[in-house]
Design an enzyme around this catalytic site. Structure first.
Site, mmCIF file in Angstrom:
data_model
loop_
_atom_site.group_PDB
_atom_site.id
_atom_site.type_symbol
_atom_site.label_atom_id
_atom_site.label_comp_id
_atom_site.label_asym_id
_atom_site.label_seq_id
_atom_site.Cartn_x
_atom_site.Cartn_y
_atom_site.Cartn_z
ATOM 1 N N CYS A 134 0.524 -1.370 -0.539
ATOM 2 C CA CYS A 134 -0.079 -0.279 0.084
ATOM 3 C C CYS A 134 0.998 1.445 0.006
ATOM 4 C CB CYS A 134 -0.824 -0.080 1.091
ATOM 5 S SG CYS A 134 -1.695 1.439 1.469
ATOM 6 N N CYS A 137 -0.473 4.109 1.934
ATOM 7 C CA CYS A 137 -0.482 3.870 3.158
ATOM 8 C C CYS A 137 1.115 4.291 3.904
ATOM 9 C CB CYS A 137 -0.663 2.320 3.813
ATOM 10 S SG CYS A 137 -1.989 1.658 3.435
ATOM 11 N N ASP A 138 2.116 3.239 3.267
ATOM 12 C CA ASP A 138 3.861 3.727 3.629
ATOM 13 C C ASP A 138 4.356 4.711 3.016
ATOM 14 O OD1 ASP A 138 2.121 0.897 5.534
ATOM 15 O OD2 ASP A 138 3.277 0.350 4.179
#
Ligand code: NAP
Length: 306
Positions: A134, A137-138
């Site tokens: 992701c 997200c990261d």
């Protein structure tokens, strides 16, 4: 005695929320299990540019929150729990979530799909230590670093482009010469100076002990291996349907649920919609449309039972 709902919807992506909207607006009582990732995969994506109605695109999370609220207006109840067992055979279907049990006359399954992994040991060892599926997200953790995105579809293109906001260098690594991605997405990647495309390469090993330090790649044509120094690897190699829980329902060889009649599965009163069924289109708009179809089919099926 506990309440018997007309419809239990399992899953809360575009298919699930649209099924909730249509079913509750048809005056059916609806309970929705939102599970581990309310909003589904769209909550991990960036701006959605191809959902109709939004000239400037819309953030994935925002779109899902709006769908959730819209179904609630018509009475959908939500429960943020994972379903742990189901009895489809009982006259009213029973859904278990831990200790609690719930009943409904109809079930609509809209559990979606989850990211596919490479299936190599080093990927597991370094998961969340530089390996991710992701970018949204990261990506933030890779400011001024070097990363690789694996895959040749639209997701890989989207992730690679997104990661250039943070990383100094992004390698796009694909196992073939040809890309599955749409031309517009591929062209954006090709035009991005921070991205270098490596084709005909597979990942043999993710290198590093406590965190990712590189990849060992194999050239699929020469069979030669090489090492690439980097700080992170993002997987964008497709998805697998979340259908393991549903024993007794017919699936294809990849685990996607099969429709028998309209959107109904082989089990009477059990319907399925979205990415847990569809391996062809997998779009927010097609999932939403199938959620609508499932709700309409469910409503008609319930009428037929009376
Ligand atoms: P996808 O189109 O199935 O592409 C998966 C890619 O991963 C393929 O290039 C595949 O290679 C590769 N792959 C699969 N297994 C692999 C493995 N074990 N090792 C290495 N590579 C592997 O999946 P997706 O990119 O997630 O897209 C899914 C759907 O969502 C598509 O319909 C896409 O159009 C849509 N989508 C749209 C947008 C957008 O329009 N904004 C964004 C993202 C996704 P091969 O080609 O060799 O099979």
């Amino acid at each position: 005695m506990s309440k018997i709902y007309d419809v239990i919807v399992i899953g809360a992506g575009p298919a699930g929320y649209t099924a909730c909207l249509y079913a509750s607006r048809a005056n059916l009582s609806v309970l929705c299990f939102e599970g581990w990732q309310p909003g589904g995969q769209l909550t991990t994506t960036t701006v959605i540019e191809n959902y109709p109605g939004f000239e400037n695109g819309i953030d994935g999370k925002e779109l899902m929150q709006e769908m959730r609220k819209q179904a609630a207006v018509f009475g959908t109840e939500y429960i943020t729990k994972d379903v742990t067992a189901i009895d489809f055979a009982a006259p009213t279907k029973k859904v278990q979530a831990g200790e609690e049990s719930y009943e409904a006359r109809v079930i609509i399954i809209a559990t979606g799909a989850k990211p596919r992994k490479l299936g190599i040991e080093s990927e597991e060892k370094l998961w969340a230590k530089g390996v991710s599926s992701c970018a949204t997200c990261d990506g933030f953790f890779f400011r001024e670093k070097k990363v690789a995105v694996i895959g040749g579809g639209d997701s890989a293109m989207e992730e690679a482009n997104f990661l250039t906001k943070f990383a100094d260098k992004v390698y796009l690594i694909h196992r073939r010469e040809e890309f599955r991605a749409s031309k517009i997405m591929l062209d954006r990647v090709k035009a991005n100076e921070k991205i270098e495309i490596l084709t005909n390469k597979t990942v043999e090993e993710v290198l590093g002990e406590q965190k990712v330090t590189g990849l060992r790649l194999k050239d699929t044509q020469s069979n030669e291996t090489s090492e690439l120094e980097l700080d992170g690897m993002f997987l964008a190699i497709g998805h697998i349907p979340v259908t393991q829980l549903f024993e007794g329902l017919e699936k294809d060889d990849q685990g996607y649920l099969l429709h028998k009649e309209n959107t109904m599965t082989n089990m009477s009163g059990v319907f399925a919609a979205g990415d847990c069924v569809d391996h062809r289109y997998r779009q927010a708009v097609t999932a939403a449309a199938m959620g609508c179809q499932a709700a309409i089919d469910a409503e008609r099926w319930l009428e037929g039972q009376e």
